[in-house]
Write a protein that holds these residues in place. Structure first.
Motif, PDB file in Angstrom:
ATOM      1  N   VAL A  83       0.984  -1.311  -0.152  1.00 13.66           N
ATOM      2  CA  VAL A  83      -0.026   0.032   0.019  1.00 13.66           C
ATOM      3  C   VAL A  83       0.918   1.173  -0.034  1.00 13.66           C
ATOM      4  O   VAL A  83       1.806   1.260   0.807  1.00 13.66           O
ATOM      5  CB  VAL A  83      -0.854   0.157   1.403  1.00 13.66           C
ATOM      6  CG1 VAL A  83      -1.611   1.146   1.120  1.00 13.66           C
ATOM      7  CG2 VAL A  83      -1.977  -1.111   1.245  1.00 13.66           C
ATOM      8  N   HIS A  84       0.567   2.000  -0.947  1.00 14.90           N
ATOM      9  CA  HIS A  84       1.359   3.320  -1.161  1.00 14.90           C
ATOM     10  C   HIS A  84       0.588   4.378  -1.257  1.00 14.90           C
ATOM     11  O   HIS A  84      -0.204   4.569  -1.967  1.00 14.90           O
ATOM     12  CB  HIS A  84       2.416   2.986  -2.525  1.00 14.90           C
ATOM     13  CG  HIS A  84       3.379   4.432  -2.718  1.00 14.90           C
ATOM     14  ND1 HIS A  84       4.012   4.439  -3.762  1.00 14.90           N
ATOM     15  CD2 HIS A  84       3.702   5.514  -1.892  1.00 14.90           C
ATOM     16  CE1 HIS A  84       4.562   5.662  -3.590  1.00 14.90           C
ATOM     17  NE2 HIS A  84       4.442   6.215  -2.309  1.00 14.90           N
ATOM     18  N   GLU A  85       0.640   5.357  -0.121  1.00  8.78           N
ATOM     19  CA  GLU A  85      -0.272   6.484  -0.117  1.00  8.78           C
ATOM     20  C   GLU A  85       0.487   7.472  -0.078  1.00  8.78           C
ATOM     21  O   GLU A  85       1.543   7.975   0.463  1.00  8.78           O
ATOM     22  CB  GLU A  85      -0.878   6.336   1.347  1.00  8.78           C
ATOM     23  CG  GLU A  85      -1.997   5.259   1.449  1.00  8.78           C
ATOM     24  CD  GLU A  85      -2.490   5.082   2.887  1.00  8.78           C
ATOM     25  OE1 GLU A  85      -1.715   5.424   3.976  1.00  8.78           O
ATOM     26  OE2 GLU A  85      -3.764   4.784   3.024  1.00  8.78           O
ATOM     27  N   VAL A  86       0.244   8.794  -0.759  1.00  8.25           N
ATOM     28  CA  VAL A  86       1.318   9.779  -1.020  1.00  8.25           C
ATOM     29  C   VAL A  86       0.293  11.138  -0.486  1.00  8.25           C
ATOM     30  O   VAL A  86      -0.742  11.295  -0.815  1.00  8.25           O
ATOM     31  CB  VAL A  86       1.361  10.074  -2.409  1.00  8.25           C
ATOM     32  CG1 VAL A  86       2.238  11.565  -2.752  1.00  8.25           C
ATOM     33  CG2 VAL A  86       2.018   9.027  -2.848  1.00  8.25           C
ATOM     34  N   MET A  87       0.797  11.720   0.487  1.00  7.81           N
ATOM     35  CA  MET A  87       0.126  12.778   0.997  1.00  7.81           C
ATOM     36  C   MET A  87       0.764  14.076   0.030  1.00  7.81           C
ATOM     37  O   MET A  87       1.907  14.343  -0.287  1.00  7.81           O
ATOM     38  CB  MET A  87       0.635  13.273   2.427  1.00  7.81           C
ATOM     39  CG  MET A  87       0.017  14.326   3.101  1.00  7.81           C
ATOM     40  SD  MET A  87       0.471  14.370   4.705  1.00  7.81           S
ATOM     41  CE  MET A  87      -0.153  13.081   5.446  1.00  7.81           C
ATOM     42  N   SER A  88      -0.093  15.071  -0.557  1.00  8.04           N
ATOM     43  CA  SER A  88       0.294  16.084  -1.260  1.00  8.04           C
ATOM     44  C   SER A  88       1.175  17.292  -0.585  1.00  8.04           C
ATOM     45  O   SER A  88       1.069  17.112   0.741  1.00  8.04           O
ATOM     46  CB  SER A  88      -0.972  16.690  -2.014  1.00  8.04           C
ATOM     47  OG  SER A  88      -1.671  17.267  -1.167  1.00  8.04           O
ATOM     48  N   ALA A  89       1.577  18.203  -1.293  1.00  3.06           N
ATOM     49  CA  ALA A  89       2.493  19.176  -0.726  1.00  3.06           C
ATOM     50  C   ALA A  89       1.551  20.298   0.186  1.00  3.06           C
ATOM     51  O   ALA A  89       1.727  20.457   1.114  1.00  3.06           O
ATOM     52  CB  ALA A  89       3.103  19.983  -1.607  1.00  3.06           C
ATOM     53  N   VAL A  90      -0.019  20.391  -0.313  1.00  2.00           N
ATOM     54  CA  VAL A  90      -1.019  21.022   0.333  1.00  2.00           C
ATOM     55  C   VAL A  90      -1.285  20.116   1.590  1.00  2.00           C
ATOM     56  O   VAL A  90      -1.498  20.864   2.750  1.00  2.00           O
ATOM     57  CB  VAL A  90      -2.179  21.531  -0.403  1.00  2.00           C
ATOM     58  CG1 VAL A  90      -3.209  21.794   0.081  1.00  2.00           C
ATOM     59  CG2 VAL A  90      -1.796  22.479  -1.642  1.00  2.00           C
ATOM     60  N   GLU A  91      -1.462  19.001   1.539  1.00  2.00           N
ATOM     61  CA  GLU A  91      -1.827  18.090   2.773  1.00  2.00           C
ATOM     62  C   GLU A  91      -0.872  17.941   3.645  1.00  2.00           C
ATOM     63  O   GLU A  91      -0.991  17.826   4.907  1.00  2.00           O
ATOM     64  CB  GLU A  91      -2.300  16.667   2.081  1.00  2.00           C
ATOM     65  CG  GLU A  91      -3.477  16.596   1.475  1.00  2.00           C
ATOM     66  CD  GLU A  91      -3.867  15.178   1.028  1.00  2.00           C
ATOM     67  OE1 GLU A  91      -4.848  14.956   0.326  1.00  2.00           O
ATOM     68  OE2 GLU A  91      -2.730  14.682   0.408  1.00  2.00           O
ATOM     69  N   GLY A  92       0.602  18.015   3.063  1.00  2.00           N
ATOM     70  CA  GLY A  92       1.888  17.816   3.777  1.00  2.00           C
ATOM     71  C   GLY A  92       1.831  19.177   4.827  1.00  2.00           C
ATOM     72  O   GLY A  92       2.094  19.369   5.968  1.00  2.00           O
ATOM     73  N   ALA A  93       1.389  20.475   4.239  1.00  2.13           N
ATOM     74  CA  ALA A  93       1.314  21.736   5.006  1.00  2.13           C
ATOM     75  C   ALA A  93       0.274  21.760   6.183  1.00  2.13           C
ATOM     76  O   ALA A  93       0.808  22.072   7.158  1.00  2.13           O
ATOM     77  CB  ALA A  93       1.176  22.897   4.212  1.00  2.13           C
ATOM     78  N   GLU A  94      -0.734  21.091   5.900  1.00  4.65           N
ATOM     79  CA  GLU A  94      -1.583  21.041   6.885  1.00  4.65           C
ATOM     80  C   GLU A  94      -1.379  20.038   7.897  1.00  4.65           C
ATOM     81  O   GLU A  94      -1.584  20.140   9.337  1.00  4.65           O
ATOM     82  CB  GLU A  94      -3.037  20.661   6.219  1.00  4.65           C
ATOM     83  CG  GLU A  94      -3.680  21.606   5.477  1.00  4.65           C
ATOM     84  CD  GLU A  94      -4.366  22.621   5.917  1.00  4.65           C
ATOM     85  OE1 GLU A  94      -4.276  22.666   7.560  1.00  4.65           O
ATOM     86  OE2 GLU A  94      -4.563  23.919   5.690  1.00  4.65           O
ATOM     87  N   LEU A 116       2.389  29.829   3.439  1.00  6.69           N
ATOM     88  CA  LEU A 116       3.511  29.316   2.714  1.00  6.69           C
ATOM     89  C   LEU A 116       3.158  29.361   1.049  1.00  6.69           C
ATOM     90  O   LEU A 116       2.029  29.477   0.626  1.00  6.69           O
ATOM     91  CB  LEU A 116       3.494  27.631   3.069  1.00  6.69           C
ATOM     92  CG  LEU A 116       3.955  27.393   4.328  1.00  6.69           C
ATOM     93  CD1 LEU A 116       3.620  25.643   4.515  1.00  6.69           C
ATOM     94  CD2 LEU A 116       5.301  27.537   4.547  1.00  6.69           C
ATOM     95  N   PRO A 117       4.283  29.232   0.268  1.00  6.42           N
ATOM     96  CA  PRO A 117       3.977  29.637  -1.424  1.00  6.42           C
ATOM     97  C   PRO A 117       2.932  28.638  -1.729  1.00  6.42           C
ATOM     98  O   PRO A 117       3.181  27.350  -1.777  1.00  6.42           O
ATOM     99  CB  PRO A 117       5.407  29.426  -2.000  1.00  6.42           C
ATOM    100  CG  PRO A 117       6.125  29.845  -0.853  1.00  6.42           C
ATOM    101  CD  PRO A 117       5.691  29.518   0.716  1.00  6.42           C
ATOM    102  N   GLY A 118       1.793  28.967  -2.135  1.00  5.46           N
ATOM    103  CA  GLY A 118       0.851  27.999  -2.752  1.00  5.46           C
ATOM    104  C   GLY A 118       0.261  27.225  -1.620  1.00  5.46           C
ATOM    105  O   GLY A 118      -0.509  26.339  -2.038  1.00  5.46           O
ATOM    106  N   GLY A 119       0.402  27.555  -0.417  1.00  8.08           N
ATOM    107  CA  GLY A 119      -0.163  26.594   0.596  1.00  8.08           C
ATOM    108  C   GLY A 119       0.490  25.384   0.973  1.00  8.08           C
ATOM    109  O   GLY A 119       0.082  24.513   1.220  1.00  8.08           O
ATOM    110  N   GLU A 120       1.611  25.164   0.080  1.00  4.61           N
ATOM    111  CA  GLU A 120       2.230  23.995  -0.009  1.00  4.61           C
ATOM    112  C   GLU A 120       3.510  23.877   0.946  1.00  4.61           C
ATOM    113  O   GLU A 120       4.312  24.848   0.941  1.00  4.61           O
ATOM    114  CB  GLU A 120       2.440  23.792  -1.346  1.00  4.61           C
ATOM    115  CG  GLU A 120       1.551  23.385  -2.393  1.00  4.61           C
ATOM    116  CD  GLU A 120       1.941  22.966  -3.723  1.00  4.61           C
ATOM    117  OE1 GLU A 120       1.277  22.754  -4.573  1.00  4.61           O
ATOM    118  OE2 GLU A 120       3.206  23.284  -4.036  1.00  4.61           O
ATOM    119  N   LEU A 121       3.583  22.636   1.606  1.00  7.17           N
ATOM    120  CA  LEU A 121       5.014  22.374   2.047  1.00  7.17           C
ATOM    121  C   LEU A 121       5.738  21.238   1.478  1.00  7.17           C
ATOM    122  O   LEU A 121       6.347  21.526   0.289  1.00  7.17           O
ATOM    123  CB  LEU A 121       4.702  22.205   3.680  1.00  7.17           C
ATOM    124  CG  LEU A 121       6.121  21.729   4.472  1.00  7.17           C
ATOM    125  CD1 LEU A 121       6.821  22.990   4.563  1.00  7.17           C
ATOM    126  CD2 LEU A 121       5.704  21.582   5.892  1.00  7.17           C
TER     127      LEU A 121
END
Length: 263
Positions: free
Chosen positions: A21-32, A51-56
């Motif tokens: 199982v490979h789950e990827v947290m997006s950069a926006v989700e990573g910021a949250e 953060l730029p674009g709300g992304e981490l």
């Protein structure tokens, strides 16, 4: 120096007997996620929208066994040592076992089943030398072409007991294969046992590690890109405390001027 990748991928889209199982947290989700954890664990409030674009950063979470993809089996994987005591785990193995001169044996014509010591001796004669103590011996069975499919787990050759003992007698402490297992497929071994009643046909390569400490590299790939000798294998395992195996990004290091390809 050329570096040749000998590893198979950990691929959640391929067929595996144990699901990956490979789950990827997006950069926006990573910021949250970061903001939540900072608040819960350290009492720090941070607004991720600045953060730029709300992304981490992205974050991958993978659920898998230590025997998925290219990995190194430790002695503790094989069971209780014949003389009693406790077998060493992967984090306890000496690193200098895993950075050594390599030798490839061409076993691509071997049928599904068990490979005997005589077949290995014929390869030594063809190559022109036997393995030296602490060499890493790699078995090119051609099984890696089936990786990602159910046949990868059923259609390959493995070593029998005498073949494994031959390599250990020569001082080899790391044996690698491009197949799913250093032993023959489960179905082959069980059928052979039912036919003969001989328990020696059941997992002989793995069980040899109960009396003689050694490691296996399983699920290698690209072994046909290597010369029979004249290269170094790097297969340092991931340091997982108390584990019977650890993943490795195995590679061959070949000095410039060394010819590639099996002879």
């Amino acid at each position: 120096m050329r570096v040749i990748d000998l590893s198979s991928s950990v691929d959640a889209s391929g067929w595996e007997p144990n699901e990956v199982v490979h789950e990827v947290m997006s950069a926006v989700e990573g910021a949250e996620h970061m903001a939540t954890r900072m608040r819960e664990n350290w009492g720090v409030d941070f607004d991720p929208s600045v953060l730029p674009g709300g992304e981490l950063l992205t974050l991958d979470t993978i659920t898998l066994t230590t025997h998925t993809g290219t990995h190194v089996d430790a002695p503790s994987h094989y069971g209780t040592p014949a003389g009693g005591g406790t077998a060493r785990h992967i984090d306890e193995m000496p690193l200098d076992w895993f950075l050594r001169p390599g030798m490839v044996l061409d076993l691509t014509g071997a049928p599904v089943g068990q490979i005997g010591a005589d077949r290995l001796r014929r390869e030594f004669d063809r190559i022109g030398r036997t393995p030296e103590p602490m060499d890493i011996v790699l078995l090119n069975t051609g099984a890696d072409r089936l990786a990602g499919s159910p046949k990868y787990f059923t259609d390959f050759p493995g070593l029998d007991g005498p073949a494994t003992e031959l390599l250990l007698d020569l001082g080899v402490r790391v044996i690698g294969t491009d197949a799913f297992s250093l032993d023959a497929p489960f179905g082959y071994m069980i059928e052979a046992y039912r036919r003969t009643g001989d328990t020696a046909v059941l997992w002989p390569a793995h069980f040899a590690g109960r009396s003689r400490e050694y490691c296996q590299i399983e699920r290698l790939s690209n072994l046909d890109a290597l010369p029979p000798t004249g290269f170094t294998v790097s297969c340092l395992p991931v340091k997982i405390r108390g584990a019977g195996a650890g993943w490795t990004r195995a590679a061959a290091l070949i000095e410039d001027g060394t010819e590639g390809g099996a002879s």
